[in-house]
Scaffold this active site. Structure first.
Site, PDB file in Angstrom:
ATOM      1  N   ASN A   9       0.670  -1.224   0.044  1.00 42.24           N
ATOM      2  CA  ASN A   9      -0.002  -0.010  -0.181  1.00 42.24           C
ATOM      3  C   ASN A   9       0.910   1.306   0.114  1.00 42.24           C
ATOM      4  O   ASN A   9       1.694   1.508   1.041  1.00 42.24           O
ATOM      5  CB  ASN A   9      -0.856   0.027   1.321  1.00 42.24           C
ATOM      6  CG  ASN A   9      -1.495   1.371   1.498  1.00 42.24           C
ATOM      7  OD1 ASN A   9      -1.926   2.112   0.394  1.00 42.24           O
ATOM      8  ND2 ASN A   9      -2.410   1.478   2.494  1.00 42.24           N
ATOM      9  N   LYS A  11       0.041   4.191  -0.261  1.00 46.44           N
ATOM     10  CA  LYS A  11      -0.608   5.223   0.494  1.00 46.44           C
ATOM     11  C   LYS A  11      -0.390   6.623  -0.261  1.00 46.44           C
ATOM     12  O   LYS A  11      -0.297   6.379  -1.768  1.00 46.44           O
ATOM     13  CB  LYS A  11      -0.123   5.626   2.103  1.00 46.44           C
ATOM     14  CG  LYS A  11       0.010   4.341   2.889  1.00 46.44           C
ATOM     15  CD  LYS A  11       0.192   4.705   4.296  1.00 46.44           C
ATOM     16  CE  LYS A  11       0.096   3.175   4.825  1.00 46.44           C
ATOM     17  NZ  LYS A  11       0.206   3.264   6.153  1.00 46.44           N
ATOM     18  N   HIS A  93      -9.025   1.202   5.198  1.00 46.03           N
ATOM     19  CA  HIS A  93      -7.952   1.210   5.827  1.00 46.03           C
ATOM     20  C   HIS A  93      -8.261   2.288   6.977  1.00 46.03           C
ATOM     21  O   HIS A  93      -8.969   3.411   6.959  1.00 46.03           O
ATOM     22  CB  HIS A  93      -6.927   1.997   4.909  1.00 46.03           C
ATOM     23  CG  HIS A  93      -5.542   1.795   5.482  1.00 46.03           C
ATOM     24  ND1 HIS A  93      -4.972   2.705   6.389  1.00 46.03           N
ATOM     25  CD2 HIS A  93      -4.376   1.097   5.238  1.00 46.03           C
ATOM     26  CE1 HIS A  93      -3.896   2.410   6.742  1.00 46.03           C
ATOM     27  NE2 HIS A  93      -3.407   1.352   5.989  1.00 46.03           N
ATOM     28  N   GLU A  95      -6.593   4.601   8.157  1.00 44.86           N
ATOM     29  CA  GLU A  95      -6.346   6.074   7.746  1.00 44.86           C
ATOM     30  C   GLU A  95      -7.532   6.625   7.451  1.00 44.86           C
ATOM     31  O   GLU A  95      -8.072   8.065   7.404  1.00 44.86           O
ATOM     32  CB  GLU A  95      -5.061   6.121   6.620  1.00 44.86           C
ATOM     33  CG  GLU A  95      -3.772   5.933   7.703  1.00 44.86           C
ATOM     34  CD  GLU A  95      -2.627   5.581   6.938  1.00 44.86           C
ATOM     35  OE1 GLU A  95      -2.752   5.500   5.844  1.00 44.86           O
ATOM     36  OE2 GLU A  95      -1.623   5.112   7.641  1.00 44.86           O
ATOM     37  N   GLU A 163      -4.638  -4.770  10.721  1.00 49.04           N
ATOM     38  CA  GLU A 163      -3.525  -3.795  10.906  1.00 49.04           C
ATOM     39  C   GLU A 163      -3.927  -3.137  12.396  1.00 49.04           C
ATOM     40  O   GLU A 163      -4.624  -2.021  12.333  1.00 49.04           O
ATOM     41  CB  GLU A 163      -3.824  -2.938   9.634  1.00 49.04           C
ATOM     42  CG  GLU A 163      -3.346  -3.525   8.555  1.00 49.04           C
ATOM     43  CD  GLU A 163      -2.969  -2.351   7.486  1.00 49.04           C
ATOM     44  OE1 GLU A 163      -1.914  -2.626   6.888  1.00 49.04           O
ATOM     45  OE2 GLU A 163      -3.684  -1.345   7.299  1.00 49.04           O
ATOM     46  N   GLY A 169       3.239   2.300  10.857  1.00 48.20           N
ATOM     47  CA  GLY A 169       4.386   3.481  10.480  1.00 48.20           C
ATOM     48  C   GLY A 169       5.027   3.715  11.716  1.00 48.20           C
ATOM     49  O   GLY A 169       5.835   4.880  11.896  1.00 48.20           O
ATOM     50  N   SER A 208       3.925  -2.123  10.143  1.00 46.66           N
ATOM     51  CA  SER A 208       5.421  -2.224  10.364  1.00 46.66           C
ATOM     52  C   SER A 208       5.919  -3.525   9.952  1.00 46.66           C
ATOM     53  O   SER A 208       6.834  -3.876  10.486  1.00 46.66           O
ATOM     54  CB  SER A 208       5.890  -1.693  11.867  1.00 46.66           C
ATOM     55  OG  SER A 208       5.424  -0.348  12.033  1.00 46.66           O
TER      56      SER A 208
HETATM   57  P1  13P Z   1       3.588   0.419   7.456  1.00 50.25           P
HETATM   58  O1  13P Z   1       4.097  -0.979   6.735  1.00 50.25           O
HETATM   59  O2  13P Z   1       4.150   1.580   6.820  1.00 50.25           O
HETATM   60  O3  13P Z   1       3.551   0.431   8.801  1.00 50.25           O
HETATM   61  O4  13P Z   1       1.931   0.748   7.128  1.00 50.25           O
HETATM   62  C1  13P Z   1       1.077  -0.327   7.027  1.00 50.25           C
HETATM   63  C2  13P Z   1      -0.132  -0.129   6.526  1.00 50.25           C
HETATM   64  O5  13P Z   1      -0.905   0.735   6.819  1.00 50.25           O
HETATM   65  C3  13P Z   1      -0.530  -0.932   5.153  1.00 50.25           C
HETATM   66  O6  13P Z   1      -1.722  -0.663   4.874  1.00 50.25           O
END
Ligand code: 13P
Length: 248
Positions: A9, A11, A93, A95, A163, A169, A208
């Site tokens: 992803n 983002k 997601h 976010e 997640e 992150g 992560s």
């Molecule tokens: P990271 O791997 O950067 O922690 O992000 C995970 C994520 O949100 C994937 O959708």
């Protein structure tokens, strides 16, 4: 048997130039035993799908609208995503749940729209740190799963990504026991709802995931792959994660 899945992803990262990594990945994983998917921002879907062609890397989007068309400025219909050649779409997601106030019901409607357009929906769920510390993680995740996953889902139409928000992150991951507990619980819920069909739905861990921790995570029962953020942006980071999944 569930085919393993390494999904990246991006983002709101990447550019036209970053699509070069797709060719590097395809060359490195021609004989991969897992599915490999990169989800770039919407404007890159068409060129990404063109580069990937019928090779080992597939393309996915990061969101879609619930409606097939209409007056929804700035949104993208699942059917148009499918037209680009993309095969997957991430919905729900954390976010988007946080920044756009998406509810379980909206996420479910998005997943339904995605599936109706012939895409595989990657439905994301996961608890906050407060919920984890209050001992509410499993309850929260089960409620999100029940509310966000469409009726009639199968292994071909649905992937679930666990997640934990506090692992995204941050460089922190849950203990392997915590991941195992959640994934076992998700599998039980899916089998409870869909019977044997629930055994065919893939469960990804996300948050992560890095080359250094991937093998340990992939050794857990009912972890069928990963949804990777930061480490999916460069072939040199994502490739060892795919290799670890292949080897698991
Ligand atoms: P990271 O791997 O950067 O922690 O992000 C995970 C994520 O949100 C994937 O959708």
């Amino acid at each position: 048997m569930r085919r393993k899945l390494a999904a990246g992803n991006w983002k709101m990262n990447g550019s036209r130039a970053s699509l070069d990594m797709l060719e590097t990945l395809a060359a490195a994983h021609r004989v991969s035993t897992c599915d490999i998917v990169i989800c770039p921002p919407h404007p890159l879907l068409f060129p990404a799908a063109k580069i990937c062609g019928s090779g080992p890397v597939q393309v996915g989007a990061q969101d879609c609208h619930t409606a097939a068309k209409g007056a929804h400025t700035g949104d993208t219909a699942a059917g148009l995503i499918a037209e680009t050649g993309a095969r997957y779409v991430i919905v729900g997601h954390s976010e988007r749940r946080e920044a756009h106030g998406e509810s379980d019901a909206q996420v479910r409607a998005k997943a339904e729209a995605a599936i109706a357009a012939g895409l595989t929906a990657i439905v994301c769920i996961g608890e906050s740190l407060e919920q984890r510390e209050a001992g509410e993680a499993l309850g929260v995740i089960k409620a999100q799963l029940a509310g966000s996953v469409p009726d009639g889902s199968t292994g071909a139409t649905l992937v679930v990504a666990y997640e934990p928000i506090w692992a995204i992150g941050t460089g922190k991951i849950p203990t392997l026991e915590q991941i195992a507990e959640v994934h076992a619980s998700l599998r039980a819920e899916l089998v409870g709802r869909f019977g044997d069909t629930g055994k065919g739905i893939r469960l990804l861990y996300g948050g992560s995931v890095k080359p250094e921790n991937a093998a340990g995570i992939f050794a857990i029962a009912d972890v069928d792959g990963a949804l990777v953020g930061g480490a999916s942006l460069k072939a040199e980071d994502f490739s060892p994660i795919i290799a670890a999944l292949d080897a698991s």
